[in-house]
Write an enzyme that holds these catalytic residues in place. Structure first.
Site, PDB file in Angstrom:
ATOM      1  N   SER A 121       0.838  -1.194   0.000  1.00 42.67           N
ATOM      2  CA  SER A 121       0.000   0.000   0.000  1.00 42.67           C
ATOM      3  C   SER A 121       0.881   1.256   0.000  1.00 42.67           C
ATOM      4  O   SER A 121       1.667   1.460  -0.902  1.00 42.67           O
ATOM      5  CB  SER A 121      -0.970  -0.039   1.186  1.00 42.67           C
ATOM      6  OG  SER A 121      -1.976   0.930   1.053  1.00 42.67           O
ATOM      7  N   LYS A 173     -22.609  16.559   7.192  1.00 46.20           N
ATOM      8  CA  LYS A 173     -21.655  17.001   8.199  1.00 46.20           C
ATOM      9  C   LYS A 173     -21.346  15.848   9.153  1.00 46.20           C
ATOM     10  O   LYS A 173     -22.256  15.198   9.674  1.00 46.20           O
ATOM     11  CB  LYS A 173     -22.219  18.200   8.984  1.00 46.20           C
ATOM     12  CG  LYS A 173     -21.324  18.690  10.113  1.00 46.20           C
ATOM     13  CD  LYS A 173     -20.000  19.210   9.580  1.00 46.20           C
ATOM     14  CE  LYS A 173     -19.139  19.755  10.717  1.00 46.20           C
ATOM     15  NZ  LYS A 173     -17.799  20.164  10.228  1.00 46.20           N
TER      16      LYS A 173
END
Length: 318
Positions: A121, A173
């Site tokens: 990764s 949010k």
């Protein structure tokens, strides 16, 4: 006391004085070279050498390491850089910052990416910054992709009778939240963010490995590879170890006879400071020792970690 005894005592005093002065000079030299070696590794004022940086564990936004790589880039005595990587990955941004810092070094001197046990990764992202990538046959690499994970405690909260009330300016949010299942809109938002970072990662691999993007996409499904497999799909350049690294640097006009000096974290220290200083003094005098301070440090009380595809146990302290 006869004249012979007096003369013998005076001669003994002169010998003692000589060895006291010699000991003081030797200790002063040890102190000077110890300071020279430590400050040299940080400021680049040491003798010509090949720098080595070890990157291990979880990759995050490491400002100190970025600055250390910057000092290596500016050092006139560091003739090349070996980046030894043993990492399962980490944050995309942390990998990006280290990638950029290593590329700045590569603009001025040869850089070899040395894949040890694991460079997956973000670890592989960092490896692509080198001019060449060398890995062990059983090293693990690849895992090209991006992941976003968050815990979900909704069911647990229901079982214990706890609820969370919230008032927010807009539906997205603070989403996704661990306190309630994510809405489809929230999942789409996160998915778009992940795919943007993923596209950047794929483009980077395609550019650095000189591979068609379509070919990289086939490899960028999160698959991990051994070093042998990675060589077959052109994710690395060569299988090997330290000798192969030195062979490559030799083709870049970096002498394989240069000492390899590990540039450590500024506040790192060794309980074997005397061995470090003594080795530094001998190196300063042009004497090569068969045992290095790093080898001596290996005899310390640290735990033994096993390399290989799977490590299922480790030796603890007796």
């Amino acid at each position: 006391m006869d004249q012979m005894a007096i003369a013998d005592r005076r001669q003994l005093r002169r010998k003692l004085s000589f060895w006291r002065v010699a000991a003081l000079i030797f200790l002063a030299a040890i102190g000077f070279v110890s300071y020279w070696a430590m400050s040299g590794e940080q400021s680049g004022s040491a003798a010509p050498h090949i720098a080595r940086v070890n990157i291990s564990g979880m990759i995050t936004d490491d400002r100190e390491l970025v600055e250390r790589l910057g000092r290596i880039a500016e050092s006139s005595q560091a003739k090349a850089l070996i980046v030894s990587i043993s990492s399962p990955g980490g944050t995309t941004y942390g990998g990006e910052r280290l990638y950029q810092a290593i590329r700045k070094v590569a603009e001025k001197k040869p850089v070899v990416s040395d894949i040890r046990t694991l460079a997956a990764s973000a670890g592989y992202m960092i490896a692509t910054a080198g001019d060449t990538i060398i890995a062990g046959e059983s090293s693990i690499t690849g895992s090209i992709g991006v992941i976003f994970q968050y815990p979900q405690a909704d069911e647990l909260m229901k079982k214990i009778g706890v609820s969370l009330e919230e008032i927010k300016s807009s539906p997205l949010k603070a989403e996704p939240s661990p306190f309630h299942p994510a809405s489809e809109e929230a999942k789409t938002m996160v998915r778009n963010m992940i795919m943007d970072s993923y596209g950047w990662f794929v483009d980077l691999v395609a550019e650095r490995r000189k591979l068609p993007r379509d070919e990289v996409l086939k490899l960028a499904d999160g698959t991990i590879f051994t070093g042998r497999q990675a060589l077959n799909v052109k994710l690395i350049d060569k299988l090997g170890g330290d000798d192969d690294i030195l062979d490559y640097l030799d083709t870049r006009d970096v002498s394989r006879d240069l000492p390899i000096v590990e540039w450590k974290k500024s506040d790192s220290s060794s309980s074997f400071w005397f061995a470090h200083a003594l080795t530094g003094l001998f190196r300063y005098l042009g004497i090569t020792l068969p045992i290095t301070p790093d080898a001596i440090d290996g005899w310390g009380s640290g735990k033994l970690f096993l390399d290989g595809l799977v490590s299922v146990w480790q030796v603890g302290k007796g």
